[in-house]
Structure formats: C-alpha cells, structure tokens
Motif scaffolding. Sequence first.
Motif, mmCIF file in Angstrom:
data_model
loop_
_atom_site.group_PDB
_atom_site.id
_atom_site.type_symbol
_atom_site.label_atom_id
_atom_site.label_comp_id
_atom_site.label_asym_id
_atom_site.label_seq_id
_atom_site.Cartn_x
_atom_site.Cartn_y
_atom_site.Cartn_z
ATOM 1 N N ASP A 44 -5.754 3.433 -23.003
ATOM 2 C CA ASP A 44 -4.189 3.511 -22.343
ATOM 3 C C ASP A 44 -4.625 3.979 -21.117
ATOM 4 O OD1 ASP A 44 -1.659 4.986 -21.410
ATOM 5 O OD2 ASP A 44 -1.050 5.079 -23.381
ATOM 6 N N LYS A 46 -3.300 6.673 -19.761
ATOM 7 C CA LYS A 46 -2.506 7.599 -19.672
ATOM 8 C C LYS A 46 -3.824 8.803 -19.836
ATOM 9 C CE LYS A 46 2.055 6.830 -20.133
ATOM 10 N NZ LYS A 46 2.483 5.337 -20.460
ATOM 11 N N GLU A 47 -4.828 7.865 -21.475
ATOM 12 C CA GLU A 47 -5.936 8.714 -22.146
ATOM 13 C C GLU A 47 -6.663 9.409 -20.912
ATOM 14 O OE1 GLU A 47 -8.325 7.734 -24.976
ATOM 15 O OE2 GLU A 47 -6.493 6.981 -25.996
ATOM 16 N N ASN A 137 -1.275 0.646 -12.888
ATOM 17 C CA ASN A 137 -1.911 2.394 -12.526
ATOM 18 C C ASN A 137 -1.991 3.277 -11.611
ATOM 19 O OD1 ASN A 137 -2.770 1.461 -15.674
ATOM 20 N ND2 ASN A 137 -4.118 0.194 -14.635
#
Length: 179
Positions: A44, A46-47, A137
Amino acid sequence: MKGIVFTEFLEMVENEFSYEVADKIIEENSLTSNGAYTSVGNYDNKELLMLVSSLSNHINKPVDELVHAYGKYLLKRFFVLFPHFFDSVESTFEFLDTIDQHVHIEVKKLYNDAELPSFETKRISQSEMQMFYRSGNPFACLAEGLIEGACEHFNEVITVKSEIEDNYQSATFTLTKEA
C-alpha cells in the motif's frame, strides 16, 4: 506499489541516516506489512507516506524535500539495477521520452500487476521539453527528483520548473537545457 520502491527507500534511509533511524520509522508506524518488504511484492502506498512522514519528523526536513531527494537517489539505483534502460539513450530528453514507451512496457512484462504512473513528453524545441506526470499516487515530487537525477546522470545542466496539481497526483514539468 511495487516493493522495490520500499526496499530502495529503506536502503537510502540506512545509508544516509542510519540503521537505527530506519528501524525507528518502521517500528513507530502500524504497517500492514510490518515493514517486511521484498522488491517484487506489492504494498500500500500509504505505508511509504507513513515512513516518509516519520523520517521527516526524525530529521526535521519537509516531506516534499525528502521525497524529491529519494527520487534522485532512486534514479541512481535504477541505473545500477537496470542499466539496459539507459543503454540506447545519450541525453536526459531521450531518456525521458523512453519511459512510457519502453521502460514501463518492460516493467509491465516483468510485473503485470505494477501500477505505474503515466509520463508523457512533448518537445517544445531542441532545448525545451514538457513532461506530464499522472498517477493514482501522490508522488509528483518523486517524479521531479527522478527527472533531476536523470539530468545529473547525463551530466546536463537543465532547469526543471514544476507545476504540481491534484494533491501531488499530477504535474507538468518544463525542462530547459542551458546553452
């Protein structure tokens, strides 16, 4: 997002700051992966954002600046890991022209599940180019760092002007070669 982006980021943190800092930024976040990345895995995005934010707090540098620096670092690593992408090009403009038509096609052959950004180029003149970045992203600063890393790799003095939009998911970069 492909794991190579994570493994190379953590390698940069270890090399530029320390193993301890790399461990801290992993430990202080609730990562689904627990910070155990492989270069071919999918993770992900977000990590990565959490890791960069934590690094920003530890070293007191803005997130955008760190992501940009990581882009420059990553271009150097791509040259080492994937030299064949650079074999047939002799300039930054030539290399940037190949990203969507050659590099990303080859990446998709290896990793058909890779979510890649779009890089479109438009030659304005012999000394000016525009590059349009689009992604799901928020890594326009990473793209800018990659572009500047290419300029360094090809030993060219090129000014990069960026217009970042859509919460870092799109950007227009205007590159001008110095005479």
